[in-house]
Design a protein around this motif. Structure first.
Motif, PDB file in Angstrom:
ATOM      1  N   THR A   1       7.568  -2.844 -11.117  1.00 58.44           N
ATOM      2  CA  THR A   1       7.949  -4.028 -10.941  1.00 58.44           C
ATOM      3  C   THR A   1       7.524  -4.817 -11.579  1.00 58.44           C
ATOM      4  N   GLN A   2       5.710  -5.139 -11.277  1.00 59.79           N
ATOM      5  CA  GLN A   2       4.877  -5.732 -11.610  1.00 59.79           C
ATOM      6  C   GLN A   2       5.343  -5.814 -13.327  1.00 59.79           C
TER       7      GLN A   2
ATOM      8  N   MET B   1       0.907  -0.945   0.161  1.00 59.66           N
ATOM      9  CA  MET B   1      -0.207   0.053   0.148  1.00 59.66           C
ATOM     10  C   MET B   1       1.065   1.036   0.084  1.00 59.66           C
ATOM     11  N   GLY B   2       0.596   2.297   0.065  1.00 61.18           N
ATOM     12  CA  GLY B   2       0.792   3.901  -0.071  1.00 61.18           C
ATOM     13  C   GLY B   2       1.752   4.039  -1.245  1.00 61.18           C
ATOM     14  N   PRO B   3       2.633   4.170  -1.032  1.00 58.81           N
ATOM     15  CA  PRO B   3       3.714   4.810  -2.501  1.00 58.81           C
ATOM     16  C   PRO B   3       4.104   3.298  -2.712  1.00 58.81           C
ATOM     17  N   MET B   4       4.729   2.663  -2.199  1.00 54.22           N
ATOM     18  CA  MET B   4       5.149   1.480  -2.572  1.00 54.22           C
ATOM     19  C   MET B   4       3.908   0.504  -3.975  1.00 54.22           C
ATOM     20  N   ALA B   5       3.116   0.814  -3.573  1.00 52.72           N
ATOM     21  CA  ALA B   5       1.929   0.566  -4.073  1.00 52.72           C
ATOM     22  C   ALA B   5       1.844   1.321  -5.559  1.00 52.72           C
ATOM     23  N   ASP B   6       2.422   2.573  -6.074  1.00 49.30           N
ATOM     24  CA  ASP B   6       2.459   3.171  -7.360  1.00 49.30           C
ATOM     25  C   ASP B   6       3.927   2.088  -8.214  1.00 49.30           C
ATOM     26  N   VAL B   7       5.307   1.998  -7.032  1.00 44.45           N
ATOM     27  CA  VAL B   7       5.605   1.418  -7.400  1.00 44.45           C
ATOM     28  C   VAL B   7       5.644  -0.187  -7.864  1.00 44.45           C
ATOM     29  N   VAL B   8       5.226  -0.927  -7.594  1.00 44.77           N
ATOM     30  CA  VAL B   8       4.607  -2.261  -8.118  1.00 44.77           C
ATOM     31  C   VAL B   8       3.657  -1.702  -9.657  1.00 44.77           C
ATOM     32  N   ALA B   9       2.954  -1.277  -9.231  1.00 39.94           N
ATOM     33  CA  ALA B   9       1.847  -1.045 -10.891  1.00 39.94           C
ATOM     34  C   ALA B   9       2.468  -0.540 -11.514  1.00 39.94           C
ATOM     35  N   ASP B  10       3.331   0.889 -11.405  1.00 42.10           N
ATOM     36  CA  ASP B  10       3.575   1.016 -12.749  1.00 42.10           C
ATOM     37  C   ASP B  10       5.311   0.562 -12.928  1.00 42.10           C
TER      38      ASP B  10
END
Length: 421
Positions: A282-283, A271-280
């Motif tokens: 690392t996935q 959740m939080g800022p790391m969710a943006d990293v995963v979405a944009d």
């Protein structure tokens, strides 16, 4: 007058040293080939992949704006930095050359030679290989041009001045200029090298997770401690190596790869800022690259649990109040044993976010709610509603969570809740 001459000589010597430290390792700019080299489809695809690995659009896209066109305000402890336009318009990179782009990546200089602020993580990008820098450049040149002039930064004096940046670079920056080629993940040693290249280079993970000193220089990932508060946000970026925080050395590689690929794992949700990293970012990486990154990070983290620090006593009535609040608000989704629901609601038992030494992220998840990232592996994530509890109740609930199901983390005080909110 001798003291004045001595002072002048000292200043000149210092200035010469700073100048030398800022120019070391830089070769003269080579002219681009004429006619320009036309990138093939493979190079363009590779450049797009590398842009994902570096999450370039994450900073260089304003909310609701065109991708890579810049204009996003980024909070720092020294003021606001405005991300630049990376599209091939004249207001962006349209008049740049490939050599100037490499110099920006490797040495932190703009096309005209001005020093860039280190919020642009050239301290990491200096490790990017020549081939990868050129592929990334080809991808950016292929984007639709967007007319969006770059706005000036709003940094407090003197942080954005060229002399201050020169001194900062002399103190904290050692250019590598893409000397090492980008390794492939084929053997065990090559997997570690590939992971280090991605984590420390384009991934620039320590920019958040490595902590920063008082002048904003980021530290290394290895060793205890690390992590940092994210400026302008109510979240902490925990250490990736400290056994008292995420304890990556004590978790399975497959679990952590799944977390970076989907945003969910058997013990946590992003959740939080790391969710943006995963979405944009690392996935979109290959399984081999994700595994290389995790294996490298685990190599920096202790595999054995550390001796936990002595904890202050917990108050019985506070724990009972927390237990009742959990039963009233949380048990229907997260279960009587904190087990959650696989693929739907993350478990709280054995969830490292619950037991981080700093409870900020746990408080923020409860009070702010939110969603894990939408990913190909989890396209319809279930959200967490916000709960507006009084400080005393939230302290009791989080204290109970941190003492249940085998957890043994420090109690949370109302003052900590107030600061986290």
């Amino acid at each position: 007058m001798r003291w004045a001459a001595g002072l002048a000589a000292t200043l000149l010597t210092g200035a010469a040293l700073v100048l030398w430290l800022n120019l070391r390792g830089e070769a003269p700019l080579a002219p681009d080939p004429s006619p320009p080299v036309v990138a093939d489809a493979g190079t363009l695809a590779r450049g797009a992949y590398l842009a994902r690995a570096g999450n370039c659009a994450g900073c260089h896209t304003a909310r609701g704006g065109a991708p890579y066109a810049g204009g996003r305000d980024i909070a720092t402890p020294f003021g606001t930095v405005v991300a630049g336009n990376l599209t091939p318009h004249a207001s962006g990179l349209g008049n740049w050359t490939a050599a100037q782009f490499r110099r920006a990546m490797w040495h932190g200089r703009s096309a005209d030679g001005r020093l860039l602020v280190p919020a642009f993580p050239y301290t990491h990008f200096t490790q990017v290989s020549r081939a990868d820098a050129d592929a990334l450049w080809a991808h950016l040149r292929s984007l639709p041009p967007v007319d969006q002039p770059n706005r000036p930064h709003a940094l407090r004096w003197p942080y954005g001045t060229q002399p201050a940046l020169a001194v900062w670079r002399a103190l904290f920056f050692q250019p590598l200029a893409g000397e090492a080629p980008a390794p492939a993940a084929t053997t065990a040693d090559a997997t570690l090298l590939r992971g280090a290249y991605l984590v420390n280079g384009l991934g620039h993970c320590s920019a958040c997770h490595g902590g920063r000193n008082v002048l904003g220089a980021s530290g290394a990932l290895g060793g205890d401690g690390g992590g940092s508060s994210l400026p302008g946000q109510r979240w902490q970026a925990p250490s990736l190596t400290d056994p008292q925080q995420l304890a990556m050395g004590q978790r399975s590689t497959d679990e952590l790869v799944q977390l970076l690929r989907t945003g969910l794992s058997e013990r946590a949700a992003v959740m939080g800022p790391m969710a943006d990293v995963v979405a944009d970012s690392t996935q979109h990486l290959t399984p081999a690259d994700l595994r290389a990154m995790v294996v490298y990070l685990q190599s920096l983290a202790p595999a054995a649990p550390a001796q936990p620090p002595a904890l202050p006593p917990r108050d019985g009535p506070v724990l009972e109040r927390g237990r009742q609040l959990y039963a009233d608000h949380c048990i229907s989704c997260h279960g009587s044993e904190g087990q959650g629901a696989p693929g739907i609601y993350p478990p709280l038992a054995r969830n490292p976010t619950v037991t981080l030494p700093d409870p900020t992220n746990l408080v923020q998840a409860i009070t702010g709610g939110g969603f894990p990232p939408g990913t190909a592996g989890n396209p319809r994530p279930y959200g967490m509603p916000p709960f507006d509890l009084p400080h005393e109740d939230l302290a009791a609930l989080t204290t109970w969570l941190r003492a249940s199901w085998g957890h043994d983390a420090a109690p949370v005080t109302p003052v900590q809740v107030l600061l986290a909110r």
